[in-house]
Design an enzyme around this catalytic site. Structure first.
Site, PDB file in Angstrom:
ATOM      1  N   GLY A 102      35.383  90.545 -24.686  1.00  0.00           N
ATOM      2  CA  GLY A 102      35.671  91.526 -25.716  1.00  0.00           C
ATOM      3  C   GLY A 102      35.183  91.038 -27.055  1.00  0.00           C
TER       4      GLY A 102
ATOM      5  N   GLY B 280      36.459  90.975 -31.406  1.00  0.00           N
ATOM      6  CA  GLY B 280      37.398  91.307 -32.468  1.00  0.00           C
ATOM      7  C   GLY B 280      36.769  91.074 -33.814  1.00  0.00           C
TER       8      GLY B 280
ATOM      9  N   GLY C 259      34.687  87.822 -33.939  1.00  0.00           N
ATOM     10  CA  GLY C 259      33.430  87.808 -33.211  1.00  0.00           C
ATOM     11  C   GLY C 259      33.676  87.989 -31.733  1.00  0.00           C
ATOM     12  N   PRO C 260      32.654  87.805 -30.874  1.00  0.00           N
ATOM     13  CA  PRO C 260      32.813  88.001 -29.434  1.00  0.00           C
ATOM     14  C   PRO C 260      33.617  86.877 -28.791  1.00  0.00           C
ATOM     15  CG  PRO C 260      30.618  87.178 -29.931  1.00  0.00           C
ATOM     16  CD  PRO C 260      31.278  87.442 -31.252  1.00  0.00           C
TER      17      PRO C 260
ATOM     18  N   ASP D 131      49.037  89.719 -38.439  1.00  0.00           N
ATOM     19  CA  ASP D 131      48.174  90.634 -37.681  1.00  0.00           C
ATOM     20  C   ASP D 131      48.691  90.777 -36.250  1.00  0.00           C
ATOM     21  OD1 ASP D 131      46.112  92.437 -37.424  1.00  0.00           O
ATOM     22  OD2 ASP D 131      44.613  90.939 -36.900  1.00  0.00           O
TER      23      ASP D 131
END
Length: 816
Positions: free
Chosen positions: A506, A508, A511-512, A624
């Site tokens: 995935g 975010g 980064g990957p 977060d």
């Protein structure tokens, strides 16, 4: 020229006199038979610490006489006189009678509440002291109280206030929770000393049943909570004599404001006021995990919160009574009931329930053992007092219950077992020690090797020869190194098959993320900083610094890092079940999450946050918290991840401000999104949103109710006020057997997302609420927003300015 007749002049004089009298009364700390307390007037203690007067809560027509801190906002009610007799009369005053009775009377002089003082005084006065004690005394006798509020505590214990009982006066001092946050009437919970026979112990009751037991006093602390002992901040006093027993506490610094509170959820907290931060700091919290539930494991069993999968373990020499680990244990070998029986020694445990015990302050431990061995019903013994080398004797008879292992505590406890069983235990421990010694030797050898390579690496670094190290150049040209596991770029590239698309898990804001497999077979997750990332070097460093210092089963584990030129990567343990959002927001995969799994995830996230906010060496605000940052291992256990935006607080810090609001829309608390203010309560808000998403299977940001345009929080609040919260629940978990638990979690989530930070519970309170069945408070309106574009993706915010209040639209609903 205007003339004033005699009647008008007299009237004006009366008005002036009334105003002066009112002002004088309001500034006083005392009332007497000619001066009484009216509405909108207060008594203030001499040093302006406490204030007493009339107040109301949610219903403006219902009033109480109570006590609060004068200079602390928001107002905290610490004592209520008429908590069982709320008053709705239009006119009300507090008077003191000639006999010394305090009475609340209405406009027709009807008594609405009375202190029922039994003794009389020649010239009685009522005074509010700087201790927070509201007393009735004779005007000429300052230290002799005819009545005092300290003898009638509500849910709060103030410094110097006693908890216990006096045989001489017949007074029993114990705390009683409020019914709810808006109702000071006595609730189901009370906290004090158990009046049953045996050595006195501190307990919490729910109605007439014990639900929590801090335990007996051993001279230093209560055996169930070693943190409750004298320290540089708080000192404790315990006294037991022929007239009764009590304990009290006081700050070592008299200027420190503190209070101990029993709240309706069953949490006992000692709080101190931080004047700089203008907030209450939790100094001690009790009932943080399921091992605190009274007699959870049954007889002759101990609770170990770190034991997995079961927390209940039989004492040495005992075996489970049944397959159910909470049904207790029985002896493997029966006692011989003579001097051949022996005692196995334990240390670092909470001593058992003392209601079936006997004690003597004047005999030593050897005599204590002799007395126990002579009585076949005696099952264990210990010192009564552990100070000054130990003294006194405490004997237990019959079953030993409510024992738990503690992380701290040095008191020895001796359990009676048959001689043959003692030998078996000793042999088993010896074998375990041999294996432990072998392991320890291997560990020491490993440490020596690590030190060797560490020193070698440091020498190489000094000579400027190292290349692939976890270091970077700051913008100011300085260089910073992190001492942690290092991976070279070649190893990570081979593990991820050259960062192939097939291994990509995935992507975010950082980064990957790629799945990888090291040569030895260990699976890893590689988070690779992208050159176009909205996050950068600051977040990379932040995550390394923070998570490298954190270790908890509900936090993702950082294995190391890799830096090579512009490449910067973080290496984590691999989570085979990806993240929470992968399941709960997918119609098919959400069916794999039944209520049991969802509740387990809700509890695990809460425990992880308690560690971050309170139990870790650092105090961390995540900032977060969202579904995509909750990873799931092979057993679907949740682990909080992504600490790039987290902030570290000092131990005495409770709140901070930023001009750069970062995080994810839909999870941010109002005070953070609007004003840039963040604290542990910001994470609590995000957690509440997350719980509602887990229960409903819907995204807060992506959801928009067709009739009201409300997001998930607004819709949940609307259903709650209508009394139909189950309409929110995901179809996959609509099981009649779990409805009460689901509704409880919705209630809890709404408490977490309340608009005002001070109204939200702490995460330690949340953990208690999840593990108990005590009634929860009614939530107040949440801080939620209208969704202008509900189909918008779940993007992260990273703005250089605070939000404007004009960007927020709030819908108001009346609570039920």
């Amino acid at each position: 020229m205007t003339t004033v007749n005699f009647e008008q002049l007299l009237f004006y004089c009366f008005i002036v006199f009334s105003v002066l009298t009112r002002t004088c009364t309001a500034a006083s700390d005392t009332i007497n038979q000619t001066q009484f307390l009216k509405e909108r007037e207060t008594l203030v203690s001499a040093n302006q610490i406490y204030e007493l007067g009339f107040f109301n809560l949610s219903d403006p027509k219902i009033r109480y006489l109570g006590l609060w801190y004068r200079e602390i906002s928001p107002r905290i009610i610490i004592w209520v006189a008429n908590r069982e007799s709320p008053i709705s009369d239009a006119v009300i005053t507090l008077n003191i009678t000639s006999q010394g009775n305090l009475v609340l009377v209405n406009g027709t002089n009807h008594i609405l509440w009375s202190s029922n003082t039994s003794t009389t005084a020649k010239n009685p006065v009522a005074q509010l002291l700087d201790s927070g004690n509201f007393v009735v005394r004779d005007r000429d006798e300052n230290d002799k109280f005819l009545w005092q509020s300290f003898d009638h505590p509500a849910d709060t214990q103030l410094p110097g206030m006693k908890i216990g009982g006096s045989l001489e006066s017949g007074v029993n001092w114990f705390l009683t929770s409020w019914t709810s946050a808006d109702d000071p009437a006595p609730g189901q919970l009370s906290f004090g000393f158990d009046p049953n026979a045996g050595y006195p112990q501190l307990v919490m009751w729910k109605e007439s049943n014990i639900i929590f037991r801090p335990g007996s006093w051993n001279g230093e602390s209560f055996t169930g909570d070693p943190s409750l002992k004298t320290n540089p901040i708080i000192s404790y006093e315990y006294d037991m004599n022929e007239n009764g027993v009590y304990y009290s506490y006081k700050p070592q610094n008299s200027k420190v404001i503190s209070r101990l509170v029993l709240n309706p959820s069953g949490l006992v907290q000692l709080l101190t006021w931080n004047d700089q931060a203008k907030d209450w700091r939790i100094f001690v919290t009790s009932r943080l995990d399921q091992c605190e539930n009274y007699n959870l494991c049954g007889a002759f069993s101990k609770c170990n919160i770190n034991q997995s999968p079961a927390v209940c373990v039989c004492l040495d020499g005992f075996i489970p009574q049944s397959e159910n680990s909470t049904n207790g244990c029985v002896r493997r070998t029966q006692l011989e009931c003579n001097d051949k029986d022996k005692f196995w020694t334990y240390e670092g445990i909470k001593l058992p329930d003392t209601s079936s015990s006997w004690f003597d302050k004047n005999i030593d431990l050897k005599e204590c053992e002799r007395l126990c061995i002579k009585n076949c019903n005696c099952t264990a013994y210990a010192n009564l007092d552990v100070t000054r080398g130990g003294s006194g004797c405490l004997l237990w008879f019959g079953e030993l219950i409510d024992i738990r292992e503690l992380d701290q505590g040095t008191q020895n406890f001796y359990v009676r077992v048959a001689a043959s069983e003692f030998d078996k235990i000793e042999k088993k421990k010896a074998n375990g020690n041999w294996k432990a010694g072998l392991i320890a030797g291997s560990v020491i050898l490993g440490i020596v090797m690590i030190l060797f390579f560490y020193i070698r690496r440091r020498n190489i670094r000094k000579n400027g020869m190292a290349k692939n190290m976890c270091c970077w150049n700051d913008s100011d040209g300085g260089k910073e190194d992190m001492d942690m596991a290092l991976f070279d770029l070649t190893t990570i590239s081979e593990a991820t098959d050259g960062f192939s698309f097939s291994n990509k898990l995935g992507e975010g804001g950082f980064g990957p993320v790629y799945k990888g497999t090291l040569v030895e077979g260990q699976e890893i997750a590689v988070k690779r900083l992208s050159s176009s990332s909205s996050q950068g070097l600051v977040e990379f460093k932040n995550e390394v610094i923070l998570i490298a210092n954190l270790q908890h089963r509900n936090l993702v584990k950082l294995l190391g890092c890799c830096t090579d030129g512009d490449e910067k990567m973080l290496i984590y343990e691999y989570m085979p079940n990806k993240s929470l959002d992968f399941f709960i927001f997918d119609r098919t995969r959400s069916k794999l999450l039944d209520w049991h799994k969802r509740r387990h995830i809700i509890e695990g996230i809460a425990r992880g946050l308690v560690y971050l906010h309170q139990d870790s060496r650092l105090r961390i605000i995540h900032r977060d918290l969202k579904a995509s940052n909750i990873l799931l291992d092979s057993d679907m256990k949740p682990k909080i991840s992504d600490f790039g935006l987290a902030r570290m607080f000092r131990a005495d810090q409770t709140e901070a401000n930023t001009n750069r609001v970062v995080g994810t829309h839909g999870y941010m608390s109002p005070e953070y999104a609007i004003h840039g203010l963040f604290s542990t309560k910001s994470d609590v808000f995000s957690y509440g949103v997350l719980v509602l998403e887990i229960v409903s299977g819907k995204r807060n940001r992506g959801f928009c109710h067709p009739d009201s345009n409300l997001n998930l929080l607004g819709h949940a609040w609307m259903l709650w006020t209508k009394g139909t919260p189950l309409e929110l629940v995901d179809e996959n978990i609509k099981d009649s057997n779990t409805q009460s638990e689901v509704v409880r979690c919705i209630n809890l989530a709404l408490l977490c997302v309340q608009g005002r930070p001070e109204d939200r519970p702490t995460m330690s309170s949340v953990v208690v609420m999840l593990s108990s069945d005590n009634p929860l408070a009614e939530p107040k309106q949440p801080g939620f927003y209208m969704e202008w574009n509900p189909s918008e993706a779940d993007n992260s915010a990273n703005k250089d300015q605070s939000y404007s209040a004009n960007e927020v639209s709030i819908t108001l609903l009346e609570a039920r």
